[in-house]
Design a protein around this motif. Structure first.
Motif, PDB file in Angstrom:
ATOM      1  N   ARG A 110       0.809  -1.219   0.000  1.00 58.10           N
ATOM      2  CA  ARG A 110       0.000   0.000   0.000  1.00 58.10           C
ATOM      3  C   ARG A 110       0.844   1.271   0.000  1.00 58.10           C
ATOM      4  N   VAL A 111       2.162   1.156   0.179  1.00 52.21           N
ATOM      5  CA  VAL A 111       3.023   2.335   0.111  1.00 52.21           C
ATOM      6  C   VAL A 111       2.948   2.914  -1.303  1.00 52.21           C
ATOM      7  N   GLY A 112       2.725   4.203  -1.398  1.00 53.44           N
ATOM      8  CA  GLY A 112       2.562   4.843  -2.691  1.00 53.44           C
ATOM      9  C   GLY A 112       1.132   4.851  -3.186  1.00 53.44           C
ATOM     10  N   GLY A 113       0.200   4.308  -2.391  1.00 52.96           N
ATOM     11  CA  GLY A 113      -1.196   4.294  -2.823  1.00 52.96           C
ATOM     12  C   GLY A 113      -1.764   5.684  -3.011  1.00 52.96           C
ATOM     13  N   GLY A 114      -1.479   6.576  -2.073  1.00 53.25           N
ATOM     14  CA  GLY A 114      -1.955   7.950  -2.216  1.00 53.25           C
ATOM     15  C   GLY A 114      -1.284   8.684  -3.354  1.00 53.25           C
ATOM     16  N   ASP A 115      -0.003   8.413  -3.573  1.00 57.19           N
ATOM     17  CA  ASP A 115       0.720   9.049  -4.678  1.00 57.19           C
ATOM     18  C   ASP A 115       0.170   8.585  -6.028  1.00 57.19           C
ATOM     19  N   SER A 116      -0.185   7.303  -6.122  1.00 57.47           N
ATOM     20  CA  SER A 116      -0.763   6.801  -7.367  1.00 57.47           C
ATOM     21  C   SER A 116      -2.125   7.444  -7.619  1.00 57.47           C
ATOM     22  N   PHE A 117      -2.850   7.745  -6.538  1.00 59.63           N
ATOM     23  CA  PHE A 117      -4.110   8.472  -6.675  1.00 59.63           C
ATOM     24  C   PHE A 117      -3.854   9.878  -7.217  1.00 59.63           C
ATOM     25  N   ALA A 118      -2.862  10.572  -6.629  1.00 56.92           N
ATOM     26  CA  ALA A 118      -2.550  11.933  -7.085  1.00 56.92           C
ATOM     27  C   ALA A 118      -2.116  11.936  -8.546  1.00 56.92           C
ATOM     28  N   ASP A 151       7.285   1.293  -4.564  1.00 58.57           N
ATOM     29  CA  ASP A 151       6.628   2.599  -4.444  1.00 58.57           C
ATOM     30  C   ASP A 151       5.880   3.009  -5.708  1.00 58.57           C
ATOM     31  N   PHE A 152       6.393   2.637  -6.866  1.00 53.30           N
ATOM     32  CA  PHE A 152       5.875   3.159  -8.130  1.00 53.30           C
ATOM     33  C   PHE A 152       4.636   2.403  -8.598  1.00 53.30           C
ATOM     34  N   ASN A 153       3.696   3.141  -9.197  1.00 51.86           N
ATOM     35  CA  ASN A 153       2.539   2.523  -9.843  1.00 51.86           C
ATOM     36  C   ASN A 153       2.895   2.270 -11.306  1.00 51.86           C
ATOM     37  N   LEU A 154       3.001   1.023 -11.686  1.00 51.22           N
ATOM     38  CA  LEU A 154       3.499   0.659 -13.008  1.00 51.22           C
ATOM     39  C   LEU A 154       2.375   0.173 -13.917  1.00 51.22           C
ATOM     40  N   MET A 155       1.201   0.778 -13.764  1.00 46.74           N
ATOM     41  CA  MET A 155       0.061   0.453 -14.617  1.00 46.74           C
ATOM     42  C   MET A 155      -0.026   1.443 -15.772  1.00 46.74           C
ATOM     43  N   SER A 156      -0.395   0.938 -16.934  1.00 48.77           N
ATOM     44  CA  SER A 156      -0.553   1.802 -18.101  1.00 48.77           C
ATOM     45  C   SER A 156      -1.892   2.528 -18.053  1.00 48.77           C
TER      46      SER A 156
END
Length: 341
Positions: free
Chosen positions: A276-284, A318-323
């Motif tokens: 869940r780390v980076g979940g808020g950043d992926s939202f932003a 940390d990174f969201n790697l979804m296209s």
């Protein structure tokens, strides 16, 4: 696509393998990440010209952090070099009723000690459409708080939309210090993002919601959204609404307000959570893409952001790697998880 600039600290993340406790671990998994760096990677994944602004030491570990960003298409032209160290954080991933734990080792990092002379903010903001920062950056040092102000001023001179994820971190500063710094910075912000704790501790606005009890009805946020917009003049106020049933099972949705209309996203039941780390950043990052792509449709922008973040919870690191296409598929209702052949 748009030029998107983010500024903050990228750190070395050392994670205990699997769900091991620190005391059990004889080795650590290595990745790099940090609030605004994570947002830059998301923006690059969605096709934007993403630039990350920070300062890292000149040694090999600093270069590894830069390489981690370059690997995913983030431009590193404005990263300054120098200083003594790269910040580190240690992560112990929780499970079930045992929460995850983070231990920081970031005092005296290069970006915390950086000066205004390290950056030409007018050149950085030239041609940009969006600038994003979070409350973590001014929390790491008074120098970093001043850099945040200077960057925001440059963004406004160049007509750049500014977003802020409030991101209160109690291990970095107190609520009193946060409010003394964050409230004056809100004059530059167009899009304010934050959960219920962030809004209370950074800006003094408390929603009518029992988060610990899992009660996050959107109606409890209407009043504070209106109050925040009235006091600070935001164009959008946005909050994620997380229901934390356990470390590996969360409910996830969000709310956005544009000064006239409220929109609540669909709800996702995320289980099991991988990271869940980076979940808020992926939202932003998803919200920035959404508002750039559908500026007149805040609902569509929010649905993209919530879907992006739900998917991030399935990815280690940390990174969201979804296209962009994968996020759009989930936002459109395809949550089957069927094998793609």
């Amino acid at each position: 696509m748009a030029k998107v600039v983010t500024m903050g600290e990228i750190m070395l993340r050392l994670s205990s393998p699997g769900q091991k406790r620190f005391i059990q671990s004889d080795s650590f998994d290595v990745v790099y990440g940090g609030g605004e760096a994570n947002v830059a990677v998301s923006a690059a994944n969605y096709g934007h010209e993403a630039y990350f602004v920070t300062k890292v030491p000149t040694h090999e570990i600093g270069q590894c952090a830069v390489n981690a960003l370059r690997r995913y298409g983030v431009h590193t032209d404005f990263i300054a070099r120098g200083g003594n160290r790269l910040g580190i954080y240690f992560l112990e991933t929780g499970a079930s009723m045992r929460p995850s734990k983070v231990v920081y080792d970031r005092a005296g990092s290069s970006i915390a000690e950086a000066d205004a002379k390290d950056f030409d903010f007018d050149s950085i903001m030239e041609g940009a459409q969006w600038f994003h920062w979070s409350g973590i950056t001014p929390a790491i040092s008074d120098k970093a708080a001043e850099l945040t102000r200077l960057a925001c001023e440059a963004a406004k001179r160049h007509g750049v939309t500014v977003s802020c994820d409030l991101n209160f971190r109690k291990k970095l500063w107190t609520s009193e210090k946060a409010q003394s710094i964050m409230k004056p910075l809100m004059q530059y912000v167009d899009v304010c993002i934050g959960n219920e704790e962030d809004a209370q501790l950074c800006l003094g606005f408390k929603p009518d919601a029992d988060v610990e009890g899992g009660k996050t009805d959107a109606e409890g946020y209407y009043g504070i959204f209106q109050g925040m917009m009235k006091e600070f003049g935001f164009k959008f106020v946005v909050s994620t609404l997380r229901e934390s049933y356990s470390a590996t099972h969360n409910g996830w949705k969000a709310l956005i307000y544009n000064g006239k209309d409220f929109y609540q996203s669909k709800h996702y039941d995320i289980m099991p959570i991988i990271d869940r780390v980076g979940g808020g950043d992926s939202f932003a990052g998803g919200l920035i893409h959404g508002l750039l792509t559908w500026p007149e449709d805040q609902g569509k922008a929010l649905e993209f952001a919530v879907a992006a973040s739900a998917l991030k919870h399935t990815i280690p690191g940390d990174f969201n790697l979804m296209s962009k296409e994968e996020v759009e598929n989930l936002a459109g209702g395809d949550a089957s998880g069927r094998v793609q052949r």
